[in-house]
Scaffold this motif. Structure first.
Motif, mmCIF file in Angstrom:
data_model
loop_
_atom_site.group_PDB
_atom_site.id
_atom_site.type_symbol
_atom_site.label_atom_id
_atom_site.label_comp_id
_atom_site.label_asym_id
_atom_site.label_seq_id
_atom_site.Cartn_x
_atom_site.Cartn_y
_atom_site.Cartn_z
ATOM 1 N N MET A 79 0.882 -1.160 0.000
ATOM 2 C CA MET A 79 0.000 0.000 0.000
ATOM 3 C C MET A 79 0.922 1.213 0.000
ATOM 4 O O MET A 79 1.903 1.251 0.744
ATOM 5 N N GLN A 81 0.892 5.566 -0.165
ATOM 6 C CA GLN A 81 0.137 6.819 -0.128
ATOM 7 C C GLN A 81 1.095 7.965 -0.430
ATOM 8 O O GLN A 81 2.050 8.202 0.305
ATOM 9 N N TRP A 82 0.840 8.638 -1.535
ATOM 10 C CA TRP A 82 1.626 9.797 -1.948
ATOM 11 C C TRP A 82 0.998 11.059 -1.368
ATOM 12 O O TRP A 82 -0.226 11.192 -1.360
ATOM 13 N N MET A 119 -6.453 12.396 -2.688
ATOM 14 C CA MET A 119 -5.324 11.640 -2.161
ATOM 15 C C MET A 119 -4.913 10.520 -3.117
ATOM 16 O O MET A 119 -5.756 9.903 -3.761
ATOM 17 N N GLN A 120 -3.623 10.270 -3.202
ATOM 18 C CA GLN A 120 -3.091 9.237 -4.078
ATOM 19 C C GLN A 120 -2.745 8.001 -3.245
ATOM 20 O O GLN A 120 -1.659 7.889 -2.694
ATOM 21 N N CYS A 121 -3.693 7.067 -3.124
ATOM 22 C CA CYS A 121 -3.517 5.848 -2.334
ATOM 23 C C CYS A 121 -3.701 4.641 -3.245
ATOM 24 O O CYS A 121 -4.691 4.570 -3.983
#
Length: 161
Positions: A79, A81-82, A119-121
């Motif tokens: 996983m 996240q960015w 959000m980038q997830c």
């Protein structure tokens, strides 16, 4: 037969700040903290001194590695996240699993994704044969005009032996 698990987590809020990733075609290994900061590693597959030499997090690239304890059919999970950045947005975020990333690199499950609103997830899963002789890593890249931050990442190996 027992299930063996190595579950690693990097959390910028707890682990000294975000992982800054420079733009370009080069992938970057995601390092993970050791010992109490690990989620779970009963088989010591993410040992700081696996070869008798200290490999400090996050400075040493070896802090990114899971070293399987047995040969088996394994399942990898990740996983990422960015951090949402303004002005340096990427049109493509990349990630992949890597066999022997500090030696004879062999990558698998490479994904290139378009950035989405908010959000980038991203989460991923992949199955491969694993061996104690072949360490595993999680690598990331992007094509933004400037550096982007990974603020949360998890990397897990599960197998039966």
């Amino acid at each position: 037969m027992a299930t063996h698990v190595c579950s690693l987590k990097f959390d910028a809020a707890k682990d000294g700040g975000p992982l800054s990733v420079t733009p370009g075609e080069d992938y970057h290994l995601v390092p993970f903290p050791y010992a109490a900061a690990e989620s779970y590693d009963a088989d010591d597959m993410h040992a700081e001194t696996w070869d008798g030499t200290a490999h400090p997090f996050p400075a040493d690239p070896a802090s990114a590695l899971i070293r399987p304890a047995h040969e088996s059919w394994g399942r990898l999970y990740a996983m990422i996240q960015w951090e949402v950045a303004s002005g340096d947005e990427a049109t493509e975020l990349r990630d992949q699993f890597a066999r022997d990333p500090l030696g004879t690199l062999d990558t698998t499950c490479t994904e290139h994704r378009r950035a989405s609103p908010g959000m980038q997830c991203f989460a991923k899963a992949w199955a491969i044969f694993v061996s104690p002789d072949v360490p595993l890593g999680l690598r990331v890249a992007h094509n933004a005009s400037g550096s982007l931050n990974v603020v949360l990442a998890e990397f897990k190996l599960e197998y039966d032996a």
